[in-house]
Design a protein around this motif. Structure first.
Motif, PDB file in Angstrom:
ATOM      1  N   LEU A  53     -22.140 -23.471 -35.645  1.00  0.00           N
ATOM      2  CA  LEU A  53     -22.296 -22.046 -35.396  1.00  0.00           C
ATOM      3  C   LEU A  53     -21.729 -21.268 -36.578  1.00  0.00           C
ATOM      4  N   ARG A  54     -22.127 -20.022 -36.716  1.00  0.00           N
ATOM      5  CA  ARG A  54     -21.652 -19.216 -37.849  1.00  0.00           C
ATOM      6  C   ARG A  54     -20.138 -19.053 -37.862  1.00  0.00           C
ATOM      7  N   ASP A  55     -19.546 -18.923 -36.683  1.00  0.00           N
ATOM      8  CA  ASP A  55     -18.123 -18.625 -36.614  1.00  0.00           C
ATOM      9  C   ASP A  55     -17.280 -19.781 -36.081  1.00  0.00           C
ATOM     10  N   SER A  56     -17.883 -20.915 -35.789  1.00  0.00           N
ATOM     11  CA  SER A  56     -17.140 -22.034 -35.222  1.00  0.00           C
ATOM     12  C   SER A  56     -18.066 -23.237 -35.123  1.00  0.00           C
ATOM     13  N   ASP A  57     -17.770 -24.122 -34.178  1.00  0.00           N
ATOM     14  CA  ASP A  57     -18.694 -25.202 -33.839  1.00  0.00           C
ATOM     15  C   ASP A  57     -18.614 -25.433 -32.338  1.00  0.00           C
ATOM     16  N   GLY A  58     -19.591 -26.145 -31.816  1.00  0.00           N
ATOM     17  CA  GLY A  58     -19.678 -26.339 -30.381  1.00  0.00           C
ATOM     18  C   GLY A  58     -18.482 -27.047 -29.775  1.00  0.00           C
ATOM     19  N   VAL A  59     -17.889 -27.991 -30.497  1.00  0.00           N
ATOM     20  CA  VAL A  59     -16.725 -28.707 -29.984  1.00  0.00           C
ATOM     21  C   VAL A  59     -15.545 -27.746 -29.842  1.00  0.00           C
ATOM     22  N   ARG A  60     -15.309 -26.935 -30.850  1.00  0.00           N
ATOM     23  CA  ARG A  60     -14.221 -25.938 -30.768  1.00  0.00           C
ATOM     24  C   ARG A  60     -14.495 -24.923 -29.666  1.00  0.00           C
ATOM     25  N   LEU A  61     -15.752 -24.549 -29.508  1.00  0.00           N
ATOM     26  CA  LEU A  61     -16.124 -23.612 -28.452  1.00  0.00           C
ATOM     27  C   LEU A  61     -15.777 -24.178 -27.085  1.00  0.00           C
ATOM     28  N   LEU A  62     -16.190 -25.405 -26.811  1.00  0.00           N
ATOM     29  CA  LEU A  62     -15.885 -26.013 -25.523  1.00  0.00           C
ATOM     30  C   LEU A  62     -14.377 -26.127 -25.319  1.00  0.00           C
ATOM     31  N   THR A  63     -13.668 -26.518 -26.348  1.00  0.00           N
ATOM     32  CA  THR A  63     -12.211 -26.628 -26.257  1.00  0.00           C
ATOM     33  C   THR A  63     -11.590 -25.277 -25.898  1.00  0.00           C
ATOM     34  N   ALA A  64     -12.038 -24.215 -26.540  1.00  0.00           N
ATOM     35  CA  ALA A  64     -11.518 -22.874 -26.259  1.00  0.00           C
ATOM     36  C   ALA A  64     -11.844 -22.445 -24.826  1.00  0.00           C
ATOM     37  N   LEU A  65     -13.053 -22.733 -24.363  1.00  0.00           N
ATOM     38  CA  LEU A  65     -13.405 -22.393 -22.984  1.00  0.00           C
ATOM     39  C   LEU A  65     -12.546 -23.170 -21.993  1.00  0.00           C
ATOM     40  N   ARG A  66     -12.338 -24.444 -22.258  1.00  0.00           N
ATOM     41  CA  ARG A  66     -11.492 -25.264 -21.375  1.00  0.00           C
ATOM     42  C   ARG A  66     -10.060 -24.729 -21.342  1.00  0.00           C
ATOM     43  N   GLN A  67      -9.546 -24.297 -22.483  1.00  0.00           N
ATOM     44  CA  GLN A  67      -8.188 -23.740 -22.534  1.00  0.00           C
ATOM     45  C   GLN A  67      -8.074 -22.467 -21.708  1.00  0.00           C
ATOM     46  N   ARG A  68      -9.187 -21.794 -21.498  1.00  0.00           N
ATOM     47  CA  ARG A  68      -9.207 -20.573 -20.692  1.00  0.00           C
ATOM     48  C   ARG A  68      -9.559 -20.859 -19.232  1.00  0.00           C
ATOM     49  N   GLY A  69      -9.599 -22.144 -18.871  1.00  0.00           N
ATOM     50  CA  GLY A  69      -9.792 -22.523 -17.485  1.00  0.00           C
ATOM     51  C   GLY A  69     -11.219 -22.787 -17.051  1.00  0.00           C
ATOM     52  N   GLU A  84     -19.701 -39.620 -35.709  1.00  0.00           N
ATOM     53  CA  GLU A  84     -18.477 -38.810 -35.641  1.00  0.00           C
ATOM     54  C   GLU A  84     -18.650 -37.626 -34.705  1.00  0.00           C
ATOM     55  N   ILE A  85     -19.763 -36.924 -34.852  1.00  0.00           N
ATOM     56  CA  ILE A  85     -20.025 -35.768 -33.983  1.00  0.00           C
ATOM     57  C   ILE A  85     -20.180 -36.223 -32.544  1.00  0.00           C
ATOM     58  N   ASP A  86     -20.891 -37.318 -32.319  1.00  0.00           N
ATOM     59  CA  ASP A  86     -21.042 -37.847 -30.957  1.00  0.00           C
ATOM     60  C   ASP A  86     -19.683 -38.154 -30.340  1.00  0.00           C
ATOM     61  N   ARG A  87     -18.821 -38.830 -31.081  1.00  0.00           N
ATOM     62  CA  ARG A  87     -17.491 -39.181 -30.566  1.00  0.00           C
ATOM     63  C   ARG A  87     -16.680 -37.928 -30.257  1.00  0.00           C
ATOM     64  N   ALA A  88     -16.672 -36.977 -31.185  1.00  0.00           N
ATOM     65  CA  ALA A  88     -15.907 -35.737 -30.984  1.00  0.00           C
ATOM     66  C   ALA A  88     -16.445 -34.955 -29.791  1.00  0.00           C
ATOM     67  N   ALA A  89     -17.760 -34.920 -29.662  1.00  0.00           N
ATOM     68  CA  ALA A  89     -18.376 -34.183 -28.557  1.00  0.00           C
ATOM     69  C   ALA A  89     -18.003 -34.805 -27.214  1.00  0.00           C
ATOM     70  N   HIS A  90     -18.135 -36.103 -27.102  1.00  0.00           N
ATOM     71  CA  HIS A  90     -17.812 -36.764 -25.836  1.00  0.00           C
ATOM     72  C   HIS A  90     -16.322 -36.672 -25.536  1.00  0.00           C
ATOM     73  N   ALA A  91     -15.476 -36.776 -26.553  1.00  0.00           N
ATOM     74  CA  ALA A  91     -14.030 -36.631 -26.355  1.00  0.00           C
ATOM     75  C   ALA A  91     -13.682 -35.229 -25.861  1.00  0.00           C
ATOM     76  N   ALA A  92     -14.418 -34.227 -26.308  1.00  0.00           N
ATOM     77  CA  ALA A  92     -14.167 -32.843 -25.894  1.00  0.00           C
ATOM     78  C   ALA A  92     -14.691 -32.566 -24.487  1.00  0.00           C
ATOM     79  N   GLY A  93     -15.599 -33.421 -24.004  1.00  0.00           N
ATOM     80  CA  GLY A  93     -16.113 -33.241 -22.652  1.00  0.00           C
ATOM     81  C   GLY A  93     -17.594 -32.956 -22.542  1.00  0.00           C
TER      82      GLY A  93
END
Length: 116
Positions: A53-69, A84-93
């Protein structure tokens, strides 16, 4: 509701139309920060996010949403697929990682995946 975060206008609009045509309510954003900031995002049952994404990536986005409940299901789409992306994505949920260009049937099948 489906929370769709995709920075490519044409892809975002195409996915919005596809999902709406299948009966899903869709809230779409072109940037991660806008999606995170919108209180309506907390009501989404499913996140469909682009990896780059222009301002982040999907893994960081999901992590931020999870941190907000947020506890919904998540699907990542990417034109930059790698182990690498597959592993990071699955690890993030993320339940599924779908390569671009994606077939619409593949995305619709991922939406029907049973929850864990």
């Amino acid at each position: 509701m489906v929370l769709l975060v995709e920075d490519e206008d044409g892809v975002r609009r195409s996915l919005q139309l596809l999902l709406a045509g299948k009966g899903y309510r869709v809230k779409a954003f072109s940037a991660a920060e806008a999606a995170i900031a919108d209180p309506a995002s907390r009501d989404a049952a499913i996140l469909i996010a682009d990896y780059r994404l222009r301002d982040s990536d999907g893994v960081r986005l999901l992590t931020a949403l999870r941190q907000r409940g947020w506890h919904g299901r998540a699907i990542l789409v990417t034109g930059f697929g790698s182990k690498e992306i597959d592993r990071a994505a699955h690890a993030a949920g993320f339940e599924a990682v779908i390569a671009k260009p994606m077939r619409h049937q593949e995305l619709l099948a991922a939406l029907r995946l049973p929850t864990a």
